[in-house]
Design a protein around this motif. Sequence first.
Motif, PDB file in Angstrom:
ATOM      1  N   PRO A  46      -3.524  -3.403  -0.142  1.00 16.44           N
ATOM      2  CA  PRO A  46      -3.523  -4.407   0.930  1.00 16.44           C
ATOM      3  C   PRO A  46      -3.896  -3.894   2.321  1.00 16.44           C
ATOM      4  O   PRO A  46      -4.767  -4.473   2.984  1.00 16.44           O
ATOM      5  N   ASP A  47      -3.263  -2.820   2.791  1.00 18.65           N
ATOM      6  CA  ASP A  47      -3.546  -2.340   4.147  1.00 18.65           C
ATOM      7  C   ASP A  47      -5.016  -1.978   4.307  1.00 18.65           C
ATOM      8  O   ASP A  47      -5.651  -2.294   5.322  1.00 18.65           O
ATOM      9  N   ILE A  48      -5.571  -1.300   3.303  1.00 18.00           N
ATOM     10  CA  ILE A  48      -6.966  -0.856   3.369  1.00 18.00           C
ATOM     11  C   ILE A  48      -7.918  -2.043   3.231  1.00 18.00           C
ATOM     12  O   ILE A  48      -8.895  -2.162   3.980  1.00 18.00           O
ATOM     13  N   ALA A  49      -7.637  -2.921   2.284  1.00 19.70           N
ATOM     14  CA  ALA A  49      -8.504  -4.084   2.061  1.00 19.70           C
ATOM     15  C   ALA A  49      -8.562  -4.981   3.291  1.00 19.70           C
ATOM     16  O   ALA A  49      -9.626  -5.484   3.660  1.00 19.70           O
ATOM     17  N   ILE A  50      -7.430  -5.186   3.939  1.00 16.05           N
ATOM     18  CA  ILE A  50      -7.392  -6.037   5.122  1.00 16.05           C
ATOM     19  C   ILE A  50      -8.177  -5.406   6.259  1.00 16.05           C
ATOM     20  O   ILE A  50      -8.948  -6.078   6.954  1.00 16.05           O
ATOM     21  N   ALA A  51      -8.003  -4.102   6.467  1.00 15.83           N
ATOM     22  CA  ALA A  51      -8.734  -3.408   7.538  1.00 15.83           C
ATOM     23  C   ALA A  51     -10.238  -3.466   7.295  1.00 15.83           C
ATOM     24  O   ALA A  51     -11.016  -3.729   8.230  1.00 15.83           O
ATOM     25  N   VAL A  52     -10.665  -3.220   6.062  1.00 16.23           N
ATOM     26  CA  VAL A  52     -12.090  -3.275   5.730  1.00 16.23           C
ATOM     27  C   VAL A  52     -12.625  -4.695   5.912  1.00 16.23           C
ATOM     28  O   VAL A  52     -13.699  -4.908   6.483  1.00 16.23           O
ATOM     29  N   SER A  53     -11.876  -5.669   5.450  1.00 15.66           N
ATOM     30  CA  SER A  53     -12.318  -7.067   5.531  1.00 15.66           C
ATOM     31  C   SER A  53     -12.430  -7.532   6.977  1.00 15.66           C
ATOM     32  O   SER A  53     -13.358  -8.278   7.328  1.00 15.66           O
ATOM     33  N   ARG A  54     -11.514  -7.098   7.826  1.00 16.70           N
ATOM     34  CA  ARG A  54     -11.596  -7.444   9.250  1.00 16.70           C
ATOM     35  C   ARG A  54     -12.862  -6.877   9.879  1.00 16.70           C
ATOM     36  O   ARG A  54     -13.543  -7.542  10.657  1.00 16.70           O
ATOM     37  N   GLN A  55     -13.161  -5.615   9.526  1.00 12.83           N
ATOM     38  CA  GLN A  55     -14.348  -4.976  10.095  1.00 12.83           C
ATOM     39  C   GLN A  55     -15.622  -5.676   9.644  1.00 12.83           C
ATOM     40  O   GLN A  55     -16.531  -5.917  10.441  1.00 12.83           O
ATOM     41  N   LEU A  56     -15.690  -6.037   8.366  1.00 11.60           N
ATOM     42  CA  LEU A  56     -16.870  -6.715   7.848  1.00 11.60           C
ATOM     43  C   LEU A  56     -17.022  -8.108   8.464  1.00 11.60           C
ATOM     44  O   LEU A  56     -18.134  -8.550   8.761  1.00 11.60           O
ATOM     45  N   THR A  57     -15.894  -8.795   8.653  1.00 10.79           N
ATOM     46  CA  THR A  57     -15.930 -10.116   9.274  1.00 10.79           C
ATOM     47  C   THR A  57     -16.395 -10.017  10.721  1.00 10.79           C
ATOM     48  O   THR A  57     -17.200 -10.831  11.199  1.00 10.79           O
ATOM     49  N   LYS A  58     -15.920  -9.005  11.429  1.00 13.53           N
ATOM     50  CA  LYS A  58     -16.317  -8.791  12.821  1.00 13.53           C
ATOM     51  C   LYS A  58     -17.814  -8.538  12.938  1.00 13.53           C
ATOM     52  O   LYS A  58     -18.488  -9.053  13.841  1.00 13.53           O
TER      53      LYS A  58
ATOM     54  N   GLN B  21       3.936   5.624  -5.768  1.00 12.87           N
ATOM     55  CA  GLN B  21       3.766   5.614  -7.224  1.00 12.87           C
ATOM     56  C   GLN B  21       2.704   6.620  -7.660  1.00 12.87           C
ATOM     57  O   GLN B  21       2.864   7.304  -8.683  1.00 12.87           O
ATOM     58  N   PHE B  22       1.621   6.711  -6.908  1.00 13.98           N
ATOM     59  CA  PHE B  22       0.561   7.668  -7.200  1.00 13.98           C
ATOM     60  C   PHE B  22       1.119   9.084  -7.210  1.00 13.98           C
ATOM     61  O   PHE B  22       0.891   9.866  -8.141  1.00 13.98           O
ATOM     62  N   GLY B  23       1.888   9.407  -6.182  1.00 12.87           N
ATOM     63  CA  GLY B  23       2.473  10.735  -6.097  1.00 12.87           C
ATOM     64  C   GLY B  23       3.422  11.031  -7.241  1.00 12.87           C
ATOM     65  O   GLY B  23       3.397  12.128  -7.814  1.00 12.87           O
TER      66      GLY B  23
ATOM     67  N   TYR C 211       0.824  -1.207   0.000  1.00  8.61           N
ATOM     68  CA  TYR C 211       0.000   0.000   0.000  1.00  8.61           C
ATOM     69  C   TYR C 211       0.859   1.259   0.000  1.00  8.61           C
ATOM     70  O   TYR C 211       0.588   2.214  -0.735  1.00  8.61           O
ATOM     71  N   GLN C 212       1.907   1.271   0.809  1.00  4.07           N
ATOM     72  CA  GLN C 212       2.781   2.443   0.856  1.00  4.07           C
ATOM     73  C   GLN C 212       3.498   2.660  -0.470  1.00  4.07           C
ATOM     74  O   GLN C 212       3.709   3.802  -0.892  1.00  4.07           O
ATOM     75  N   GLU C 213       3.882   1.590  -1.138  1.00  2.05           N
ATOM     76  CA  GLU C 213       4.498   1.709  -2.464  1.00  2.05           C
ATOM     77  C   GLU C 213       3.504   2.274  -3.475  1.00  2.05           C
ATOM     78  O   GLU C 213       3.868   3.084  -4.328  1.00  2.05           O
TER      79      GLU C 213
END
Length: 224
Positions: free
Chosen positions: A132-144, A103-105, A97-99
């Motif tokens: 990855p960082d965002i997808a994992i955080a969102v997926s954890r919240q939805l799973t919870k 690249q976006f910048g 995600y940081q990479e």
Amino acid sequence: MKNNYITLLCAFFMPLMIVCCTGDRHYVVHKEDVLSTGFKQWREYFVSVDNDTMAASFSFKRWSGDCLQLSVDFNQDIKHFQQGRKKSGGKYKVSTYQEFLQQFGECLKEARNDIDISRVGSMEILLLDNLPDIAIAVSRQLTKENMFNHSAVDSALYHTSLKSDLEGILQRYHLCVGEMMSVDMIIPVDAEDYAKQYNLSRDSLPEKIIGVLIYVGLESMDVK
């Protein structure tokens, strides 16, 4: 005169490479015209890092008038400008995600020489699981919450750093994020496959990673 008409009616490709260095990494920004006619334009930017071409592509599209859309996708097999051409070599490289943010910048820095970025009205990100960082955080919240619908995805997005991360880059061009929402089909990605793709520990991931198109509305900071 005849040549002018041919130029307006035909798509053409215009390769260009811009070299820059960030830290000890060697970045090369590439740009290609996917389509250029009298009313439609589509220019693609992407990055090579240390001889690896990255999967992320940033495409500016103008279909009519001055309104621009920025499409971000992560095709590992081919770039937009290569459609209809044979591609040599292996797959393009996925990013952390940081990479991706780096690249976006870098691509926006180059694009500003060709495009009035302040006129970009929206972004579409294809797809969430490529961040990855965002997808994992969102997926954890939805799973919870045991909820896997668009409303749950949208709510979880606002509890991540995505909005502030994008604005940290876009504010240089007088843009801020207006709204973020998921669009179209929600596609679950197997966590084991995802761990292998991004070299992550399987035990650190929820059972499924959410993949879905993300729409990001952009607003001018000058009118706030």
